[in-house]
Design a protein around this motif. Structure first.
Motif, PDB file in Angstrom:
ATOM      1  N   PHE A  82      -2.199  -1.647   1.455  1.00 35.87           N
ATOM      2  CA  PHE A  82      -1.230  -1.826   0.378  1.00 35.87           C
ATOM      3  C   PHE A  82       0.095  -2.244   1.008  1.00 35.87           C
TER       4      PHE A  82
ATOM      5  N   CYS B  18       4.191  -3.464   0.357  1.00 35.88           N
ATOM      6  CA  CYS B  18       5.395  -3.605  -0.454  1.00 35.88           C
ATOM      7  C   CYS B  18       6.562  -3.758   0.522  1.00 35.88           C
TER       8      CYS B  18
ATOM      9  N   ARG C 282       5.749   2.151  -4.266  1.00 34.15           N
ATOM     10  CA  ARG C 282       4.465   1.717  -4.833  1.00 34.15           C
ATOM     11  C   ARG C 282       3.313   1.740  -3.829  1.00 34.15           C
ATOM     12  N   SER C 283       3.532   1.160  -2.670  1.00 34.65           N
ATOM     13  CA  SER C 283       2.446   1.085  -1.686  1.00 34.65           C
ATOM     14  C   SER C 283       2.079   2.465  -1.161  1.00 34.65           C
TER      15      SER C 283
ATOM     16  N   ALA D  71       0.023   4.150  -3.957  1.00 31.77           N
ATOM     17  CA  ALA D  71      -1.314   3.562  -4.019  1.00 31.77           C
ATOM     18  C   ALA D  71      -2.190   4.068  -2.873  1.00 31.77           C
TER      19      ALA D  71
ATOM     20  N   SER E 153      -0.865   1.599   4.392  1.00 31.88           N
ATOM     21  CA  SER E 153       0.205   0.941   3.660  1.00 31.88           C
ATOM     22  C   SER E 153       1.264   0.510   4.665  1.00 31.88           C
TER      23      SER E 153
ATOM     24  N   MET F 175       2.279  -5.532  -3.963  1.00 31.13           N
ATOM     25  CA  MET F 175       2.620  -4.710  -5.124  1.00 31.13           C
ATOM     26  C   MET F 175       3.650  -5.372  -6.047  1.00 31.13           C
TER      27      MET F 175
ATOM     28  N   TRP G 205      -0.688  -6.879  -7.371  1.00 28.17           N
ATOM     29  CA  TRP G 205      -0.547  -6.016  -8.541  1.00 28.17           C
ATOM     30  C   TRP G 205       0.903  -6.079  -8.997  1.00 28.17           C
TER      31      TRP G 205
ATOM     32  N   ILE H 134      -0.655   2.694 -11.311  1.00 28.63           N
ATOM     33  CA  ILE H 134      -1.272   2.516  -9.988  1.00 28.63           C
ATOM     34  C   ILE H 134      -2.576   3.300  -9.914  1.00 28.63           C
TER      35      ILE H 134
END
Length: 139
Positions: A9, A11, A17-18, A21, A37, A83, A100, A120
């Motif tokens: 993931f 970002c 966000r990452s 996730a 991430s 993200m 996403w 998420i």
């Protein structure tokens, strides 16, 4: 996939966000998926609202920290998910790339971040179902 699939993931700051996730996928996958991430410009710390809403689910991210995106991490991943933050990753053949579109939790309160977390979580569960089809033993 005959081996454990790996998901990365990404970002920009790897502070919201990452991180959510990655934690959610690790939680739901229970070892069936390797998860990482990273961010192209990592922040110093994780977003406090992210820590709070993840804690509501019993997921403690206090030991986590933003990590720098590396070419090696992208190369190792089977699936790379950005993200919705305009981050770019090196492109390697045979990788699956997804973006996403998600609101940035930066500067938002817990109620807004909770909504982002829940979005998420839905996406992570769908991804997990794709990566690890259920067997008779799972039912």
């Amino acid at each position: 996939m005959s081996r454990t699939p790996e998901v990365l993931f990404v970002c920009v700051h790897n502070a919201g966000r990452s991180q959510m996730a990655a934690a959610l996928l690790q939680h739901h996958a229970q070892g069936k998926v390797a998860v990482r991430s990273a961010g192209s410009a990592p922040a110093q710390t994780l977003n406090p609202a992210v820590l709070a809403v993840m804690g509501e689910l019993g997921l403690d991210l206090s030991a986590e920290f933003p990590k720098k995106l590396t070419t090696d991490a992208v190369e190792a991943a089977d699936v790379v998910i950005t993200m919705g933050c305009g981050d770019s990753c090196p492109i390697f053949p045979g990788k699956r790339y997804l973006d996403w579109q998600l609101d940035d939790p930066a500067g938002k309160g817990v109620d807004d971040v909770r909504e982002i977390r829940d979005d998420i979580d839905r996406r992570v569960r769908d991804l997990l179902a794709e990566l690890t089809p259920r067997t008779e033993d799972d039912r």
